[in-house]
Design an enzyme around this catalytic site. Structure first.
Site: not given
Lengths: 131, 427
Positions: A33, A102
């Site tokens: 990402c 995350c």
């Protein structure tokens, strides 16, 4: 989509920046990402007295870095070592499943930062025992 | 807190006059338009009246208008309908790389069933080249489908030139070659005349121009044969079975009339607001780029890339300030990919990371622009302060690369202003 805790940390991120003359520094990245995080710590007598973060990332990555610095401040290294992505996600009101990476990004930065400290501590213990 | 809606390319507020026109067909004249009693006949009359009025706006004839549920259904019927009806003449379709997903996925479905699809490239200006179309056409090509204006960056495509090329091929003997355009982002925004464009099929959606969601139409030029996608009660000349949604059809017709009655004024209004916002942001914030050729866009839309910022972070930060916009880059399942539109323009996960689309409508006012200009530069600055990359390249005050400790400012949250670089990369 995101909890009010995530939105609060996005709107008002805590402990942004880098600790000057930091005791420890950890960097992590998610090559897929593209998110990148830097975590710097000041450690005194085995306790984290200051933690700061920087991130190139989406709102949950920002919130994860920000929340991590809040959790770390005042925590001893053993406690920091026990922190998991799941705990961090829970503290943020549970990240959506597709954003759990995350929290992993933030914990990776933490583990990278404290790994040398653990080695140093182990070395110190070994030398004390030998003495 | 002020609330500013700048996502009119996603959808629009239904005009009060449109709602007023629709309501009688939900409450009083609720008959089924297929029924022969007076309730049904009033509904039938409303639909045919709407068809005449819509046709007049688009410079079509009423018999060329098929009412249906919206842009997606319209694109599906056009593409699959033509492909299936003319499969014996050829199984080749040409489209572009930055179509709406309704076109992309209709083409993908046909590919999975044996059709060959050519995806025309798009260049950094956001425009498809007529030469690329010329090269892609084969004797087996039955359909070209290229959008009138792109939904993310607003660039207008050379549809009339494409139509001229297709007409040449047709006159040279390739009679089963048709041109479809998805005009969802242009009807009600710029003049759309099916005859002037020269298209055989055109799709549009009511909710993009202050009409109701669930309304749309497909224009099919007289004599063009296509294969129905819904089988049922033979409504809409057997091209779209299903009891007609009278209120939505009436709403669509009223909305298209209202949007086009003062189209020049609306266009000027939206262009003025868009240009003011764009100029203000380019002036106030370094490292901002406009995506697509600024001179070839629909009036109310700008797509900007903010370097060193992630699009979703900026979009949500704006939302927290009461401003609605959309982003073309979102991280999901661990992968941040710019939209296929931005990828088609040549952007990648680094350069297309911070894109925001601002789209204006008739209800926006100058104060909306002032408000965004008052909040957005600070939000970008705040997000860039978080970024290790931004801190390497941008630095406070001097514009020189930052060195030494980068501990942030006096406050604990540490949101210090990052200064402008010596030279801005604004375009």
């Amino acid at each position: 989509m995101y909890s009010s805790i995530v939105l609060d940390h996005l709107d008002n991120p805590r402990h942004v920046g880098e600790v000057s003359n930091a005791s420890a520094r950890g960097e992590s990245s998610n090559p897929v990402c593209g998110d990148r995080m830097t975590l710097t710590l000041r450690v005194s007598n085995g306790t984290i007295t200051e933690a700061r973060f920087l991130v190139d990332g989406c709102p949950p990555s920002i919130a994860a870095g920000s929340m991590l610095t809040v959790l770390l401040t005042g925590l001893d290294l053993a406690g920091a070592e026990r922190l998991t992505p799941r705990q961090l996600s829970d503290e943020l009101g549970r990240l959506p499943r597709h954003k759990e990476h995350c929290a992993v990004l933030a914990i990776d930065a933490l583990r990278t930062a404290i790994a040398p400290l653990k080695i140093d501590a182990a070395e110190e213990t070994r030398q004390t025992n030998e003495d | 807190m002020r609330r500013v809606y700048l996502d009119n390319s996603a959808t629009t507020r239904v005009d009060d006059e449109v709602v007023a026109a629709m309501l009688p067909y939900l409450t009083d004249d609720y008959g089924n338009a297929s029924s022969t009693h007076q309730w049904g006949q009033r509904a039938r009359h409303a639909i045919e009246d709407a068809r005449r009025r819509v046709a007049a706006v688009l410079n079509a004839t009423p018999g060329e208008i098929i009412f249906l549920s919206g842009g997606t259904e319209s694109d599906n019927l056009a593409i699959k309908g033509i492909a299936e009806a003319h499969a014996e003449k050829g199984r080749h379709i040409i489209t572009s790389r930055f179509e709406h997903s309704a076109v992309m996925n209709s083409c993908a479905e046909l590919e999975s069933r044996g059709w060959r699809v050519t995806y025309l490239p798009v260049y950094a200006d956001g425009v498809v080249r007529i030469e690329d179309l010329r090269e892609a056409l084969t004797p087996e090509t039955v359909l070209v489908s290229v959008m009138h204006a792109n939904n993310e960056i607003g660039t207008i495509q050379p549809i009339t030139e494409m139509a001229n090329l297709i007409r040449e091929r047709r006159e040279a003997g390739q009679s089963h070659l048709f041109l479809h355009t998805d005009a969802v982002q242009t009807v009600g925004k710029i003049p759309v005349d099916v005859a002037a464009l020269g298209v055989d099929l055109l799709s549009c959606s009511g909710h993009k121009f202050n009409g109701p969601k669930g309304s749309g139409l497909l224009y099919v030029r007289r004599g063009v044969r296509l294969h129905k996608q819904l089988h049922g009660g033979h409504h809409e000349r057997d091209m779209r079975s299903g009891t007609e949604n009278v209120a939505q059809i009436v709403g669509l017709a009223r909305a298209i009339e209202l949007a086009t009655a003062d189209l020049s004024a609306r266009m000027e209004h939206c262009r003025h607001l868009r240009d003011r916002l764009e100029a203000g942001l380019l002036e106030a914030i370094p490292f901002v780029r406009v995506n697509g050729d600024p001179s070839r866009r629909v009036p109310g839309l700008t797509n900007l890339n903010f370097d060193f910022v992630e699009g979703e972070g900026l979009q949500i930060s704006l939302d927290l300030k009461g401003v609605a916009v959309s982003t073309g880059s979102a991280c999901s399942s661990g992968a941040t990919e710019p939209s296929h539109v931005l990828v088609a323009l040549g952007l990648d996960s680094e350069t297309g990371r911070g894109t925001i689309r601002f789209s204006f409508g008739k209800d926006n006012v100058a104060e909306d622009v002032d408000y965004v200009l008052s909040v957005l530069p600070n939000l970008v600055s705040k997000l860039r302060q978080l970024s290790p990359r931004a801190r390497q390249i941008l630095s406070p005050e001097t514009g020189s690369p930052e060195t030494g400790s980068s501990e942030t400012g006096p406050t604990e949250t540490g949101v210090a202003e990052i200064g402008r670089p010596a030279s801005s990369q604004n375009v």
